[in-house]
Design a protein around this motif. Sequence first.
Motif, PDB file in Angstrom:
ATOM      1  N   UNK A   1      29.647  44.892 -13.505  1.00 39.68           N
ATOM      2  CA  UNK A   1      28.228  45.026 -13.165  1.00 39.68           C
ATOM      3  C   UNK A   1      27.743  43.856 -12.314  1.00 39.68           C
ATOM      4  N   UNK A   2      28.190  42.680 -12.638  1.00 43.75           N
ATOM      5  CA  UNK A   2      27.786  41.514 -11.847  1.00 43.75           C
ATOM      6  C   UNK A   2      28.344  41.613 -10.433  1.00 43.75           C
ATOM      7  N   UNK A   3      29.599  42.053 -10.321  1.00 45.54           N
ATOM      8  CA  UNK A   3      30.206  42.187  -8.997  1.00 45.54           C
ATOM      9  C   UNK A   3      29.477  43.246  -8.179  1.00 45.54           C
ATOM     10  N   UNK A   4      29.109  44.366  -8.834  1.00 44.26           N
ATOM     11  CA  UNK A   4      28.376  45.413  -8.128  1.00 44.26           C
ATOM     12  C   UNK A   4      27.010  44.907  -7.675  1.00 44.26           C
ATOM     13  N   UNK A   5      26.335  44.184  -8.556  1.00 43.82           N
ATOM     14  CA  UNK A   5      25.006  43.659  -8.220  1.00 43.82           C
ATOM     15  C   UNK A   5      25.088  42.720  -7.031  1.00 43.82           C
ATOM     16  N   UNK A   6      26.124  41.852  -7.041  1.00 43.35           N
ATOM     17  CA  UNK A   6      26.276  40.906  -5.931  1.00 43.35           C
ATOM     18  C   UNK A   6      26.598  41.634  -4.633  1.00 43.35           C
ATOM     19  N   UNK A   7      27.414  42.675  -4.717  1.00 47.72           N
ATOM     20  CA  UNK A   7      27.787  43.426  -3.521  1.00 47.72           C
ATOM     21  C   UNK A   7      26.579  44.133  -2.918  1.00 47.72           C
ATOM     22  N   UNK A   8      25.767  44.772  -3.771  1.00 45.03           N
ATOM     23  CA  UNK A   8      24.588  45.481  -3.267  1.00 45.03           C
ATOM     24  C   UNK A   8      23.561  44.497  -2.717  1.00 45.03           C
ATOM     25  N   UNK A   9      23.431  43.352  -3.373  1.00 47.61           N
ATOM     26  CA  UNK A   9      22.500  42.331  -2.872  1.00 47.61           C
ATOM     27  C   UNK A   9      22.916  41.863  -1.487  1.00 47.61           C
ATOM     28  N   UNK A  10      24.229  41.708  -1.269  1.00 45.39           N
ATOM     29  CA  UNK A  10      24.712  41.296   0.049  1.00 45.39           C
ATOM     30  C   UNK A  10      24.454  42.386   1.083  1.00 45.39           C
ATOM     31  N   UNK A  11      24.599  43.644   0.686  1.00 42.55           N
ATOM     32  CA  UNK A  11      24.320  44.745   1.605  1.00 42.55           C
ATOM     33  C   UNK A  11      22.846  44.750   2.015  1.00 42.55           C
TER      34      UNK A  11
ATOM     35  N   UNK B   1      11.014  40.562   2.053  1.00 41.39           N
ATOM     36  CA  UNK B   1      10.416  39.455   1.325  1.00 41.39           C
ATOM     37  C   UNK B   1      11.010  39.287  -0.059  1.00 41.39           C
ATOM     38  N   UNK B   2      10.793  38.080  -0.609  1.00 42.35           N
ATOM     39  CA  UNK B   2      11.353  37.792  -1.929  1.00 42.35           C
ATOM     40  C   UNK B   2      10.749  38.677  -3.012  1.00 42.35           C
ATOM     41  N   UNK B   3       9.498  39.119  -2.821  1.00 41.08           N
ATOM     42  CA  UNK B   3       8.885  39.964  -3.834  1.00 41.08           C
ATOM     43  C   UNK B   3       9.412  41.396  -3.782  1.00 41.08           C
ATOM     44  N   UNK B   4       9.890  41.852  -2.612  1.00 42.50           N
ATOM     45  CA  UNK B   4      10.406  43.206  -2.461  1.00 42.50           C
ATOM     46  C   UNK B   4      11.909  43.298  -2.765  1.00 42.50           C
ATOM     47  N   UNK B   5      12.590  42.175  -2.578  1.00 39.50           N
ATOM     48  CA  UNK B   5      14.047  42.207  -2.727  1.00 39.50           C
ATOM     49  C   UNK B   5      14.488  42.683  -4.120  1.00 39.50           C
ATOM     50  N   UNK B   6      13.913  42.182  -5.221  1.00 37.09           N
ATOM     51  CA  UNK B   6      14.339  42.659  -6.547  1.00 37.09           C
ATOM     52  C   UNK B   6      14.100  44.157  -6.736  1.00 37.09           C
ATOM     53  N   UNK B   7      12.959  44.655  -6.208  1.00 31.09           N
ATOM     54  CA  UNK B   7      12.662  46.081  -6.370  1.00 31.09           C
ATOM     55  C   UNK B   7      13.698  46.940  -5.642  1.00 31.09           C
ATOM     56  N   UNK B   8      14.018  46.570  -4.396  1.00 28.97           N
ATOM     57  CA  UNK B   8      15.007  47.324  -3.625  1.00 28.97           C
ATOM     58  C   UNK B   8      16.376  47.245  -4.295  1.00 28.97           C
ATOM     59  N   UNK B   9      16.685  46.049  -4.804  1.00 27.97           N
ATOM     60  CA  UNK B   9      17.980  45.876  -5.478  1.00 27.97           C
ATOM     61  C   UNK B   9      18.088  46.797  -6.695  1.00 27.97           C
ATOM     62  N   UNK B  10      17.025  46.861  -7.500  1.00 26.47           N
ATOM     63  CA  UNK B  10      17.057  47.716  -8.685  1.00 26.47           C
ATOM     64  C   UNK B  10      17.156  49.190  -8.299  1.00 26.47           C
ATOM     65  N   UNK B  11      16.472  49.580  -7.214  1.00 28.67           N
ATOM     66  CA  UNK B  11      16.570  50.966  -6.758  1.00 28.67           C
ATOM     67  C   UNK B  11      17.999  51.303  -6.345  1.00 28.67           C
ATOM     68  N   UNK B  12      18.609  50.385  -5.604  1.00 25.99           N
ATOM     69  CA  UNK B  12      19.985  50.612  -5.173  1.00 25.99           C
ATOM     70  C   UNK B  12      20.927  50.679  -6.382  1.00 25.99           C
ATOM     71  N   UNK B  13      20.693  49.815  -7.351  1.00 29.90           N
ATOM     72  CA  UNK B  13      21.533  49.815  -8.549  1.00 29.90           C
ATOM     73  C   UNK B  13      21.394  51.133  -9.313  1.00 29.90           C
ATOM     74  N   UNK B  14      20.147  51.635  -9.414  1.00 26.90           N
ATOM     75  CA  UNK B  14      19.945  52.910 -10.103  1.00 26.90           C
ATOM     76  C   UNK B  14      20.626  54.053  -9.350  1.00 26.90           C
ATOM     77  N   UNK B  15      20.515  54.018  -8.012  1.00 25.81           N
ATOM     78  CA  UNK B  15      21.177  55.052  -7.212  1.00 25.81           C
ATOM     79  C   UNK B  15      22.694  55.018  -7.418  1.00 25.81           C
TER      80      UNK B  15
END
Length: 225
Positions: free
Chosen positions: A28-38, A47-61
């Motif tokens: 899970x950590x590796x996947x999170x890091x990979x999606x964050x890099x993407x 922006x820093x306030x949008x980045x976590x939201x987009x990351x969580x959406x990508x993780x859910x997808x």
Amino acid sequence: MTPGGGATCRHFHIGGECENCGNVVHIRRARRAKIAAQIERELPGLGDDERPRVLEERLREQAAIEVEDQVRRREQARAEKARHAEARTADQERAEREHAAAAAAETVRQALACEDCGQQQAGGLCEACGYQRRTEALIVEAGMVAATWSADLADQADIDAVAADVRASLAADIKRARRAFLDSAPPGELNADRIGAAAVLAFGALRMWRRRCRNSAAARWGAWD
């Protein structure tokens, strides 16, 4: 709960984090890091306030995709298992049909009369006639071999004469062996089981012929043994 909000570990009794949970956390950590890099590459101005939201959406997808893949794999496994079960059932049914057909054919064959003597329920050839056929075939072979030694192979009459001498000699031996058996049998025993007695006589003739062959030059050459 496992780190990251997963389901309760089945190996909670071992204390601490089990090996499986450690692997899950690492993945899970590796996947999170990979999606964050993407996201960083695709949306560098996010922006820093949008980045976590987009990351969580990508993780859910990604999680939804993995769930669908797992469901598909399970369905494929169930379908494959069902196909194997159907194939096993079909093989078993086919084997049972073949066994039943073979048993029916054997029943029909056993009901056939002997081709030579007409004995009923003899499977097409009774035991005594079977021995007699084998004896006859060996007598013919003995005559042919004897002819190669002593007959003029260019003279069919000479070949036939040698074969006839062999047959007559063997027939006399068989007759003597049968007479000896009949004389040694207890009174009434042969009449009590005529079919069995005929088989014994026929087998005795075959055995006598083989014994004679073992004492002959042809037997030493391995012609009929």
